[in-house]
Scaffold this active site. Sequence first.
Site, PDB file in Angstrom:
ATOM      1  N   LYS A 235       0.848  -1.200   0.000  1.00  0.00           N
ATOM      2  CA  LYS A 235       0.000   0.000   0.000  1.00  0.00           C
ATOM      3  C   LYS A 235       0.881   1.247   0.000  1.00  0.00           C
ATOM      4  O   LYS A 235       1.661   1.466   0.919  1.00  0.00           O
ATOM      5  CB  LYS A 235      -0.908   0.002   1.232  1.00  0.00           C
ATOM      6  CG  LYS A 235      -1.729   1.283   1.416  1.00  0.00           C
ATOM      7  CD  LYS A 235      -2.488   1.268   2.734  1.00  0.00           C
ATOM      8  CE  LYS A 235      -3.083   2.634   3.057  1.00  0.00           C
ATOM      9  NZ  LYS A 235      -3.743   2.663   4.372  1.00  0.00           N
ATOM     10  N   ASP A 240      -2.376  10.602   3.676  1.00  0.00           N
ATOM     11  CA  ASP A 240      -3.810  10.309   3.744  1.00  0.00           C
ATOM     12  C   ASP A 240      -4.530  11.373   4.560  1.00  0.00           C
ATOM     13  O   ASP A 240      -4.448  11.388   5.789  1.00  0.00           O
ATOM     14  CB  ASP A 240      -4.027   8.921   4.367  1.00  0.00           C
ATOM     15  CG  ASP A 240      -5.506   8.552   4.427  1.00  0.00           C
ATOM     16  OD1 ASP A 240      -6.303   9.176   3.703  1.00  0.00           O
ATOM     17  OD2 ASP A 240      -5.844   7.634   5.193  1.00  0.00           O
ATOM     18  N   LYS A 247      -9.948  13.367   8.034  1.00  0.00           N
ATOM     19  CA  LYS A 247      -9.450  13.026   9.358  1.00  0.00           C
ATOM     20  C   LYS A 247      -9.335  14.290  10.214  1.00  0.00           C
ATOM     21  O   LYS A 247      -9.067  15.376   9.682  1.00  0.00           O
ATOM     22  CB  LYS A 247      -8.052  12.395   9.267  1.00  0.00           C
ATOM     23  CG  LYS A 247      -7.961  11.054   8.588  1.00  0.00           C
ATOM     24  CD  LYS A 247      -6.508  10.599   8.555  1.00  0.00           C
ATOM     25  CE  LYS A 247      -6.327   9.283   7.826  1.00  0.00           C
ATOM     26  NZ  LYS A 247      -6.858   8.141   8.604  1.00  0.00           N
ATOM     27  N   ASP A 258       1.616   6.296   5.882  1.00  0.00           N
ATOM     28  CA  ASP A 258       0.595   5.439   5.281  1.00  0.00           C
ATOM     29  C   ASP A 258       1.082   4.723   4.026  1.00  0.00           C
ATOM     30  O   ASP A 258       0.340   3.971   3.423  1.00  0.00           O
ATOM     31  CB  ASP A 258      -0.664   6.258   4.983  1.00  0.00           C
ATOM     32  CG  ASP A 258      -1.935   5.448   5.143  1.00  0.00           C
ATOM     33  OD1 ASP A 258      -1.887   4.408   5.831  1.00  0.00           O
ATOM     34  OD2 ASP A 258      -2.972   5.834   4.581  1.00  0.00           O
ATOM     35  N   ASP A 317     -12.061   7.376   3.764  1.00  0.00           N
ATOM     36  CA  ASP A 317     -10.859   7.165   4.565  1.00  0.00           C
ATOM     37  C   ASP A 317     -10.466   5.691   4.608  1.00  0.00           C
ATOM     38  O   ASP A 317      -9.498   5.324   5.261  1.00  0.00           O
ATOM     39  CB  ASP A 317     -11.069   7.710   5.984  1.00  0.00           C
ATOM     40  CG  ASP A 317      -9.760   7.880   6.737  1.00  0.00           C
ATOM     41  OD1 ASP A 317      -8.710   7.924   6.079  1.00  0.00           O
ATOM     42  OD2 ASP A 317      -9.794   7.954   7.979  1.00  0.00           O
ATOM     43  N   GLU A 319      -9.376   4.098   1.969  1.00  0.00           N
ATOM     44  CA  GLU A 319      -8.884   4.150   0.592  1.00  0.00           C
ATOM     45  C   GLU A 319      -7.820   3.106   0.299  1.00  0.00           C
ATOM     46  O   GLU A 319      -7.633   2.699  -0.845  1.00  0.00           O
ATOM     47  CB  GLU A 319      -8.336   5.547   0.286  1.00  0.00           C
ATOM     48  CG  GLU A 319      -6.916   5.820   0.721  1.00  0.00           C
ATOM     49  CD  GLU A 319      -6.694   5.747   2.234  1.00  0.00           C
ATOM     50  OE1 GLU A 319      -5.574   5.404   2.643  1.00  0.00           O
ATOM     51  OE2 GLU A 319      -7.636   6.043   3.005  1.00  0.00           O
ATOM     52  N   ARG A 321      -7.604  -0.089   0.936  1.00  0.00           N
ATOM     53  CA  ARG A 321      -8.117  -1.342   0.375  1.00  0.00           C
ATOM     54  C   ARG A 321      -8.585  -1.158  -1.069  1.00  0.00           C
ATOM     55  O   ARG A 321      -8.606  -2.112  -1.838  1.00  0.00           O
ATOM     56  CB  ARG A 321      -9.235  -1.887   1.258  1.00  0.00           C
ATOM     57  CG  ARG A 321     -10.474  -1.033   1.340  1.00  0.00           C
ATOM     58  CD  ARG A 321     -11.340  -1.359   2.536  1.00  0.00           C
ATOM     59  NE  ARG A 321     -10.711  -0.890   3.779  1.00  0.00           N
ATOM     60  CZ  ARG A 321     -11.269  -1.073   4.984  1.00  0.00           C
ATOM     61  NH1 ARG A 321     -12.431  -1.701   5.105  1.00  0.00           N
ATOM     62  NH2 ARG A 321     -10.655  -0.638   6.056  1.00  0.00           N
TER      63      ARG A 321
END
Length: 468
Positions: A235, A240, A247, A258, A317, A319, A321
Site C-alpha cells: 500500500k 492520507d 481526518k 501510510d 478514509d 482508501e 483497500r
Amino acid sequence: MTETRALTALLDTVPGESRALRRLQIVTADGWEHFLEAASPAQRAWLEAAGFQAKRGRWTLLPENDGTPGTLLAAVESLEDLDSWSALAASLPAGDYALFEALPAAAATRAALGWALGGYAFTRYRKASHARPRLLWPEGADRAAVARAAEATYLVRDLINTPAGDLGPAELAEAAQGLARRYEATCRVIVGETLLEENWPAVHAVGRAASPARAPRLIDLRWGTQGPKVTLVGKGVCFDTGGLDLKPSSGMLLMKKDMGGAAHALGLAQMIMAAELPLQLRVLVPAVENAVSGDSFRPMDVLATRKGLSVEVGNTDAEGRLILCDALAEASEEAPDLLVDMATLTGAARVALGPDLPALFCNDEGLAAELLQAGEAEADPLWRLPLHKPYAAWLDSKVADLNNVSSGPFAGAITAALFLERFVAPGVPWVHLDLFGWNPNDKPGRPKGGADFALRALYRVIAARCGG
C-alpha cells in the site's frame, strides 16, 4: 561490505588512526552467578559497589588485578537476543570494540545484526546527535545475511520517516526504480490518466484529487526468470487526509507513514534480490495521495475495479483497500505461488494488537504456521487473526457488488481483510499483513519513528520455500 550506511557500526579491521580496541566481555542473565564465582575478589567488590546487574544494555569497566581499568563488561539477556545487542550499540561510549570471547556462529550473526540495527538514525534533515560505538565483526557472523537484513530495515525506516512533502507518489516510484537499477530488475510506472487506459480504475479514483502535481501511479517491478512466482503488493498512500471523510488533525499527524506497506514491499524485495533467491519476483505498488479537491471521490460513489467488481464507497478514509484491490486482482491473474500484501490498513488491528504486532491473515494453514514459526525464530513476531467468513455479509451493498467498509463498528481488521480476499483468485496462497509502520516510543534497535515489521520472518519463509 562496511561501506554501506547500515553497516558503518561494524568494522572489518581496525583503522590505523583508530584508538585501540576496547575488549568487550559479555555476560548473560543466566550466566551471571557463574561469572561472579570466577571473578577476582577485587572485581566482585567493584561490581557490588557499582550496583551492576546483568540486565539488557548494562555495562561497566572491570578493574585489572592491579586496579587499572581493563575489560568492559556488558550484559545481554541471551547471546542471540537482538534487542540486547542493539541496546549496547545505543548506550556504549563512542569507540571501537571487539568481543573478548568468540560466540557461536548464530549468536555472532545476531550480535552483528543487533549492533547494526542499534546504530540506525534518521539523519536526512539533521546530523546525528553523537558518535556511535563500532564493533569489530564477530568471528563466524554471516555477513551477507546481516547486510541484507540491516540494509532492508534502514530502507523501510528511511522511506517511512521521510515527510510526505519529500516523498510523494513520484518519489516512491523513484525509490523502486533505484532498486531496479541496482539489481538489474525492470520497473514500469503507469501514471495519471494512463491508469484508466490500462484498467487501474480504483487506483486512479483514489489518487486523482492530487493530480496533476501528485498524480497517482502504479509501480510494477520484476526480477528473476526462473523458479516459483512470488508477488509482493504494498500500500503506497504517501499521505492520507482521509479524503472528503476528512481526518481530524490528530489523526492526520502520522499519515506520512501510510505508505509503510509499500516501504515493506520494497525492503523485502531488496532482501530477496540481494540474496539472489531462485524465484520470479514481482512487486506491485499502487502509489497515491488521498487528497481533497473538486475531483475527490465521494462517499456513496460506486467505483469500478480491475477485477470487474463494483464497490460502493462507504468511507473515503478506507482508501487503502481500494488501491490494493486493483493490485491484488492483477497479481492473481498470474497465479503466483505466493502472494503477500502489506499495508498500514486499519486502526482496528492496532486496537486489538497494539503497535508491535502486525495482524496476519492467511488463506493457507501451512503457510500461516510457517510464518508464525519464522516470526518466533527471527524475533520478528506476528499474530494471526481469522478470515471469519460470516462477517463478509457486513460488506454487502444494495447498489454495488460490495461496500468498502463494514455496516457496523466491529472487527474492522477482519472485514478489511475479507474485502481484499474478494480480489484474490481461488487457489492462490495469500498473506495479508496489517501493520502499524511506526514505533511510538524509543526501544533498543527501534527508535521512535518509522518501523519495520515481519521483514525477516517473511524473508525466512520465502527463502525456505525457494531453497535459498
